[in-house]
Design a protein around this motif. Structure first.
Motif, PDB file in Angstrom:
ATOM      1  N   ASP A  37      56.116  82.192  66.958  1.00  0.00           N
ATOM      2  CA  ASP A  37      54.942  82.362  66.085  1.00  0.00           C
ATOM      3  C   ASP A  37      53.640  82.580  66.865  1.00  0.00           C
ATOM      4  N   ALA A  38      53.760  82.946  68.136  1.00  0.00           N
ATOM      5  CA  ALA A  38      52.580  83.269  68.953  1.00  0.00           C
ATOM      6  C   ALA A  38      51.557  82.142  68.979  1.00  0.00           C
ATOM      7  N   SER A  39      52.058  80.898  69.025  1.00  0.00           N
ATOM      8  CA  SER A  39      51.135  79.770  69.096  1.00  0.00           C
ATOM      9  C   SER A  39      51.170  79.173  70.503  1.00  0.00           C
ATOM     10  N   ILE A  40      50.243  78.274  70.769  1.00  0.00           N
ATOM     11  CA  ILE A  40      50.176  77.620  72.076  1.00  0.00           C
ATOM     12  C   ILE A  40      50.388  76.135  71.869  1.00  0.00           C
TER      13      ILE A  40
ATOM     14  N   LEU B 237      50.606  87.463  74.411  1.00  0.00           N
ATOM     15  CA  LEU B 237      49.814  87.164  73.220  1.00  0.00           C
ATOM     16  C   LEU B 237      49.221  88.429  72.612  1.00  0.00           C
TER      17      LEU B 237
ATOM     18  N   GLY C  97      49.473  87.776  66.985  1.00  0.00           N
ATOM     19  CA  GLY C  97      48.808  86.927  67.956  1.00  0.00           C
ATOM     20  C   GLY C  97      48.029  87.708  68.979  1.00  0.00           C
TER      21      GLY C  97
END
Lengths: 296, 271
Positions: free
Chosen positions: A31-34, A180, A186
């Motif tokens: 989900d292109a999160s960090i 990203l 993202g």
């Protein structure tokens, strides 16, 4: 068992296990999160970007820059402000590794070092990097990790910028910048000049790594500079005894192209142990005797 | 040959100093951006928002949720941007567009409207996920204040003035209007835009009058140049007619394109 024996297999396994252990947040790639959990308080002993989607640890160079660039850092350090004092923890962690075994983490853990070694396996004309260029990383450490983040202010009165991360670090571009931007939902839309610059740096480092041995580690990596300096005094180091026949086979197999038989306590040595297995007269050993450079 | 080698030995110095070029370009570019009239960066996606928050580095953070169709939001953004610009980097302010499913809408909007603070756009799925995760009501604008540790200290529904934001960020205690009813008197107002000859427009007008009373409804016919100019000045959508947008005070719901949607939007605004 491969060309360099069991040590080399063990080293590659250690590199891969370290890579996996530092990247447990697989969901970040979906989900292109960090990941922003508690483990990000701790640093990985290697160059691995904090903003890599799967990273669960922080980059020591990024953390240092983040701290020294904060507004009033030196005053905070003098007055014992906790956020400024935290830098002592990171420096202590890095120095502990360096004093024990110098650049050992470069050889056994750092994922970006492993990548460069793998790239060098690609058949191509090979080019030697002048030994004098190794000094470059010390200038990078002083200038881009400490001096510019501490002193340069884009906005007066505000904090500084992590300039090594912003204008040099190819690991950050590879592990965070490019993914990203490319990942659906993202991407940084207006990527701008710095993104283009860093993309060019990464591409050049990749190409350079195909033709030269670990060039980034040797010429530009500030973490390598840090560990190299402390490695001069490290407890575990290399020893070359009298049986050495000066065949230079150790240099041929060395991932960082040093002549260990001439300088066993080289600040460049990443303690990979390749030369030990390659030496035809078994003249190269690990030693834990502090202060001993060579028996020759 | 030896001279050639000597030059090569020192090439590492210009190689490292070459990295000062982007530093200089970046610094000079930043000083040009340090004015509210300059367009700040636009970032797409949730990870961009997370990065901006994590990069706040011990500064207070203001997160403003808005959309291009939200008139109070558009009126409030320059106020927040002014506080952000005057802080000289002392605060992190982020404008998060969670109400425009189509990115083109935001891009067009930015052609005529500049804010220096970073703007983050979320697609519909990300916006819904974030609203659920952060328990945001279905109204705009919403402003969250995070302290230097990243913990939420206050949540404001509806638009506010520049003085309010200055006080909020200078540490003056604020009421936490974490539900819509806390925010002033409940006076419903609905803007309806569409062709009055269309049956759906008529249905929306009838329902709006029923909900907000005749005085609480403004009707705009896009075929009328004056009405169209008024829509434009209120930053109401210039497409997708007919629609009805309910507002309570200075917090607005999403433009609704059916009676069911309008009822839901009004319900979300209800005390």
């Amino acid at each position: 068992m491969g060309r360099f024996g069991r040590t080399e297999v063990l080293r590659r396994v250690t590199q891969l296990v370290s890579l996996a252990a530092g990247n447990l947040y697989i969901k970040g790639w979906a989900d292109a999160s960090i990941y922003t959990g508690g483990s990000k308080m701790f640093c990985i002993p290697g160059l691995h970007c904090y903003s890599c989607p799967s990273s669960v640890l922080a980059c020591p160079m990024g953390s240092i820059q983040s701290m020294v660039s904060s507004d009033g850092f030196l005053g905070g350090l003098a007055s014992g402000r906790p956020d400024a004092l935290a830098i002592l923890g990171i420096l202590g962690f890095l120095l502990a590794i360096g004093f024990i075994a110098g650049r050992v983490a470069c050889g056994w853990i750092c994922p970006f070092g492993m990548l460069q070694e793998l790239l060098y396996k690609i058949p191509s004309p090979k080019i030697e990097v002048p030994a004098s260029w190794r000094a470059g990383k010390y200038l990078v450490l002083v200038l881009f990790v400490f001096l510019l983040p501490m002193t340069l202010r884009a906005v007066p009165g505000a904090g500084g910028d992590p300039w090594f991360c912003k204008v040099i670090c190819p690991a950050g571009t590879l592990e965070a910048g490019w993914p990203l931007v490319m990942m659906s939902g993202g991407e940084v839309f207006q990527t701008g000049f710095l993104f283009t610059w860093k993309s060019a740096v990464l591409i050049l480092v990749i190409l350079w790594s195909i033709t030269s041995k670990r060039p980034f580690c040797r010429v530009l990596c500030p973490l390598g500079a840090f560990w190299g300096l402390s490695g001069k005094l490290s407890v575990f180091r290399m020893r070359v005894d009298d049986s050495c026949i000066d065949c230079s086979k150790c240099r041929t197999v060395c991932p960082v192209d040093i002549a260990i038989h001439l300088d066993p306590s080289s600040a460049e040595c990443i303690r990979c142990g390749r030369c030990i297995g390659e030496c035809p007269v078994d003249a190269i050993h690990h030693t834990a005797r502090a202060g001993v450079e060579t028996n020759r | 040959m030896r001279k050639h080698k000597r030059v090569l030995d020192w090439l590492w110095i210009p190689l490292v100093l070459l990295f000062l070029v982007p530093v200089v370009v970046s610094i000079s570019g930043h000083s040009r951006h340090d004015r509210p009239s300059e367009q700040g960066m636009l970032i797409l996606g949730r990870s961009g928002l997370d990065s901006l928050i994590s990069e706040a580095g011990g500064r207070p953070v203001l997160i403003n949720f808005w959309a291009t169709w939200c008139t109070p939001c558009v009126g409030e953004l320059p106020e927040i941007d002014m506080v952000y610009a005057e802080s000289n980097g002392g605060i992190q302010a982020i404008a998060v567009d969670i109400g425009d499913p189509d990115l083109e809408t935001l891009l067009e909007f930015r052609e005529a409207f500049s804010v220096s603070m970073p703007v983050v756009w979320l697609n519909q799925e990300e916006a819904q996920r974030l609203k659920a995760e952060w328990e945001l009501a279905d109204v705009l604008p919403i402003t969250l204040f995070l302290d230097t540790d990243g913990a939420e200290t206050s949540r404001i529904y509806g638009a506010r003035s520049i003085e309010f934001f200055e006080n909020a960020l200078s540490g003056v205690d604020l009421p936490d209007t974490s539900s819509v009813e806390d925010h002033g008197d409940y006076v419903l107002h609905i803007n309806v835009a569409g062709d009055p000859a269309e049956s759906l427009t008529l249905q929306l007008i009838e329902l709006s009058i029923e909900l907000a009373g005749e005085e609480g409804v403004d009707i705009f016919d896009p075929a009328d140049p004056d009405d169209l100019a008024m829509l434009d000045s209120l930053y109401l959508p210039a497409s997708g007619y007919p629609y009805a947008q309910p507002c309570v005070g200075d917090a607005c719901g999403r433009p609704s394109r059916s009676v069911e949607e309008l009822l839901q939007a009004v319900e979300a605004l209800s005390p």
